[in-house]
Design a protein around this motif. Structure first.
Motif, PDB file in Angstrom:
ATOM      1  N   VAL A   1      30.571  56.386  59.052  1.00  0.00           N
ATOM      2  CA  VAL A   1      31.448  57.187  58.190  1.00  0.00           C
ATOM      3  C   VAL A   1      30.799  57.298  56.817  1.00  0.00           C
ATOM      4  CG1 VAL A   1      33.612  56.546  59.352  1.00  0.00           C
ATOM      5  CG2 VAL A   1      32.835  55.236  57.369  1.00  0.00           C
ATOM      6  N   THR A   2      31.214  58.316  56.095  1.00  0.00           N
ATOM      7  CA  THR A   2      30.911  58.427  54.675  1.00  0.00           C
ATOM      8  C   THR A   2      32.242  58.499  53.959  1.00  0.00           C
ATOM      9  OG1 THR A   2      30.810  60.846  54.756  1.00  0.00           O
ATOM     10  CG2 THR A   2      28.719  59.652  55.050  1.00  0.00           C
ATOM     11  N   ALA A   3      32.243  58.076  52.710  1.00  0.00           N
ATOM     12  CA  ALA A   3      33.484  58.106  51.928  1.00  0.00           C
ATOM     13  C   ALA A   3      33.123  58.193  50.460  1.00  0.00           C
ATOM     14  CB  ALA A   3      34.315  56.848  52.199  1.00  0.00           C
ATOM     15  N   GLU A   4      34.118  58.549  49.663  1.00  0.00           N
ATOM     16  CA  GLU A   4      33.914  58.507  48.218  1.00  0.00           C
ATOM     17  C   GLU A   4      35.239  58.292  47.520  1.00  0.00           C
ATOM     18  OE1 GLU A   4      33.665  63.107  46.827  1.00  0.00           O
ATOM     19  OE2 GLU A   4      31.849  62.300  47.761  1.00  0.00           O
ATOM     20  N   PHE A   5      35.116  57.742  46.325  1.00  0.00           N
ATOM     21  CA  PHE A   5      36.271  57.632  45.451  1.00  0.00           C
ATOM     22  C   PHE A   5      35.779  57.636  44.017  1.00  0.00           C
ATOM     23  CE2 PHE A   5      35.438  53.166  44.792  1.00  0.00           C
ATOM     24  CZ  PHE A   5      36.128  52.823  43.643  1.00  0.00           C
ATOM     25  N   THR A   6      36.648  58.095  43.140  1.00  0.00           N
ATOM     26  CA  THR A   6      36.328  58.153  41.716  1.00  0.00           C
ATOM     27  C   THR A   6      36.941  56.952  41.018  1.00  0.00           C
ATOM     28  OG1 THR A   6      36.284  60.558  41.791  1.00  0.00           O
ATOM     29  CG2 THR A   6      36.532  59.535  39.616  1.00  0.00           C
ATOM     30  N   VAL A   7      36.116  56.212  40.268  1.00  0.00           N
ATOM     31  CA  VAL A   7      36.579  55.052  39.518  1.00  0.00           C
ATOM     32  C   VAL A   7      37.378  55.554  38.317  1.00  0.00           C
ATOM     33  CG1 VAL A   7      35.905  52.992  38.242  1.00  0.00           C
ATOM     34  CG2 VAL A   7      34.578  53.717  40.253  1.00  0.00           C
ATOM     35  N   LYS A   8      38.651  55.191  38.271  1.00  0.00           N
ATOM     36  CA  LYS A   8      39.551  55.629  37.197  1.00  0.00           C
ATOM     37  C   LYS A   8      39.791  54.474  36.220  1.00  0.00           C
ATOM     38  CE  LYS A   8      41.532  59.364  39.658  1.00  0.00           C
ATOM     39  NZ  LYS A   8      41.747  59.465  41.040  1.00  0.00           N
ATOM     40  N   PRO A   9      40.364  54.772  35.058  1.00  0.00           N
ATOM     41  CA  PRO A   9      40.636  53.698  34.088  1.00  0.00           C
ATOM     42  C   PRO A   9      41.474  52.552  34.667  1.00  0.00           C
ATOM     43  CG  PRO A   9      40.812  55.816  33.001  1.00  0.00           C
ATOM     44  CD  PRO A   9      40.625  56.099  34.477  1.00  0.00           C
ATOM     45  N   ALA A  10      42.378  52.829  35.595  1.00  0.00           N
ATOM     46  CA  ALA A  10      43.203  51.771  36.205  1.00  0.00           C
ATOM     47  C   ALA A  10      42.379  50.843  37.096  1.00  0.00           C
ATOM     48  CB  ALA A  10      44.336  52.398  37.023  1.00  0.00           C
ATOM     49  N   HIS A  11      41.144  51.203  37.399  1.00  0.00           N
ATOM     50  CA  HIS A  11      40.283  50.419  38.285  1.00  0.00           C
ATOM     51  C   HIS A  11      39.298  49.538  37.530  1.00  0.00           C
ATOM     52  CE1 HIS A  11      40.934  54.094  41.071  1.00  0.00           C
ATOM     53  NE2 HIS A  11      41.887  53.211  41.259  1.00  0.00           N
ATOM     54  N   GLN A  12      39.394  49.472  36.211  1.00  0.00           N
ATOM     55  CA  GLN A  12      38.379  48.741  35.450  1.00  0.00           C
ATOM     56  C   GLN A  12      38.672  47.250  35.357  1.00  0.00           C
ATOM     57  OE1 GLN A  12      37.966  50.043  31.279  1.00  0.00           O
ATOM     58  NE2 GLN A  12      39.974  50.991  31.511  1.00  0.00           N
ATOM     59  N   GLY A  13      37.594  46.501  35.205  1.00  0.00           N
ATOM     60  CA  GLY A  13      37.667  45.068  34.952  1.00  0.00           C
ATOM     61  C   GLY A  13      37.210  44.852  33.529  1.00  0.00           C
ATOM     62  N   ALA A  14      35.887  44.829  33.329  1.00  0.00           N
ATOM     63  CA  ALA A  14      35.342  44.799  31.972  1.00  0.00           C
ATOM     64  C   ALA A  14      35.552  46.189  31.357  1.00  0.00           C
ATOM     65  CB  ALA A  14      33.857  44.447  32.014  1.00  0.00           C
ATOM     66  N   PRO A  15      35.590  46.293  30.040  1.00  0.00           N
ATOM     67  CA  PRO A  15      35.821  47.596  29.413  1.00  0.00           C
ATOM     68  C   PRO A  15      34.847  48.667  29.910  1.00  0.00           C
ATOM     69  CG  PRO A  15      35.912  45.861  27.760  1.00  0.00           C
ATOM     70  CD  PRO A  15      35.427  45.229  29.038  1.00  0.00           C
ATOM     71  N   GLY A  16      35.413  49.722  30.492  1.00  0.00           N
ATOM     72  CA  GLY A  16      34.616  50.851  30.937  1.00  0.00           C
ATOM     73  C   GLY A  16      33.896  50.685  32.250  1.00  0.00           C
ATOM     74  N   LEU A  17      34.098  49.552  32.932  1.00  0.00           N
ATOM     75  CA  LEU A  17      33.398  49.304  34.195  1.00  0.00           C
ATOM     76  C   LEU A  17      34.389  48.979  35.311  1.00  0.00           C
ATOM     77  CD1 LEU A  17      30.479  47.045  32.904  1.00  0.00           C
ATOM     78  CD2 LEU A  17      30.368  49.468  33.515  1.00  0.00           C
ATOM     79  N   ALA A  18      34.039  49.382  36.525  1.00  0.00           N
ATOM     80  CA  ALA A  18      34.879  49.096  37.685  1.00  0.00           C
ATOM     81  C   ALA A  18      35.017  47.596  37.899  1.00  0.00           C
ATOM     82  CB  ALA A  18      34.289  49.735  38.938  1.00  0.00           C
ATOM     83  N   HIS A  19      36.198  47.170  38.284  1.00  0.00           N
ATOM     84  CA  HIS A  19      36.464  45.778  38.648  1.00  0.00           C
ATOM     85  C   HIS A  19      35.761  45.482  39.971  1.00  0.00           C
ATOM     86  CE1 HIS A  19      38.690  42.252  39.953  1.00  0.00           C
ATOM     87  NE2 HIS A  19      39.197  42.144  38.726  1.00  0.00           N
ATOM     88  N   GLY A  20      35.120  44.329  40.061  1.00  0.00           N
ATOM     89  CA  GLY A  20      34.423  43.967  41.295  1.00  0.00           C
ATOM     90  C   GLY A  20      35.327  43.933  42.507  1.00  0.00           C
ATOM     91  N   GLY A  21      36.578  43.498  42.331  1.00  0.00           N
ATOM     92  CA  GLY A  21      37.523  43.479  43.447  1.00  0.00           C
ATOM     93  C   GLY A  21      37.860  44.871  43.939  1.00  0.00           C
ATOM     94  N   VAL A  22      37.892  45.836  43.029  1.00  0.00           N
ATOM     95  CA  VAL A  22      38.138  47.229  43.421  1.00  0.00           C
ATOM     96  C   VAL A  22      36.952  47.746  44.228  1.00  0.00           C
ATOM     97  CG1 VAL A  22      38.373  49.583  42.529  1.00  0.00           C
ATOM     98  CG2 VAL A  22      39.754  47.746  41.558  1.00  0.00           C
ATOM     99  N   LEU A  23      35.742  47.411  43.792  1.00  0.00           N
ATOM    100  CA  LEU A  23      34.559  47.841  44.544  1.00  0.00           C
ATOM    101  C   LEU A  23      34.537  47.201  45.931  1.00  0.00           C
ATOM    102  CD1 LEU A  23      31.909  47.715  41.678  1.00  0.00           C
ATOM    103  CD2 LEU A  23      33.117  49.725  42.588  1.00  0.00           C
TER     104      LEU A  23
END
Length: 194
Positions: A60-82
């Motif tokens: 399969v292929t998939a995609e998602f856009t990292v939104k502000p609600a998905h951040q851990g450190a300021p401006g970066l995706a949270h590792g748990g979300v990834l």
């Protein structure tokens, strides 16, 4: 530090995965397996809203856009979300096998930071099957489907019966999912999470 992890290594008698004849065609959007799933459900305002498409073979292929609600450190995706994005993508593979399976083990490597606003492009494939065990791997890239690898994971899924969810889920959600008149959506509601 210990030696190599053998829990994610298929045994010598494992077989190659076989795509089910009724699996969605390559390129077909799989859709949410359950409307309230944090990974793919449309009923989760801060969820990933991950969209997976059937690939060739058992991929399969998939995609998602990292939104502000998905951040851990300021401006970066949270590792748990990834990790959730990888788990959701890997779980989507089971629909191509047409089995109900849950995550038994997920080993994730975080290769580079993923900024808010990034579209994460994911690819996953089943590598082997041994009895009820399904071995799979995934990668997530930034900057496009051929961009640099940001995250990767190896997983072991375990095939279960629907009773696993009936015995362990909240009765009101189980009843609602089982009452869905759409037979395919009803079956898919019970496909991914432990």
């Amino acid at each position: 530090m210990s030696g190599p992890n053998t829990a994610l290594t298929p045994p010598a008698d494992a077989t190659a995965p076989v795509r089910h004849p009724d699996a969605p065609a390559p390129g077909e959007l799989l859709g949410a397996h359950y409307g309230h799933c944090f990974g793919c459900g449309e009923g989760q305002p801060h969820g990933l809203h991950l969209e997976a498409r059937a690939g060739e073979g058992v991929s399969v292929t998939a995609e998602f856009t990292v939104k502000p609600a998905h951040q851990g450190a300021p401006g970066l995706a949270h590792g748990g979300v990834l990790a959730t994005a990888l788990d959701e993508t890997l779980g989507s593979l089971n629909w191509l096998l047409r089995v109900i399976a849950v995550t038994g083990r997920l080993e994730t490597d975080f290769v580079r930071p993923v900024p808010v606003g990034t579209v994460l492009h994911l690819e996953a494939e089943v590598t082997a099957v041994a009895g009820r065990k399904i071995y799979s791997t995934a990668i997530g890239r930034t900057g496009g489907p051929q961009g640099p690898v940001a995250v990767r994971a190896d997983a072991l899924f375990i095939e279960v019966k629907v009773d696993h969810f009936i015995d362990n889920g909240r009765p009101e959600e189980i009843r609602a999912a089982m009452a869905d008149p759409d037979q395919a959506r009803r079956a898919r509601a019970f496909e991914v999470n432990p």
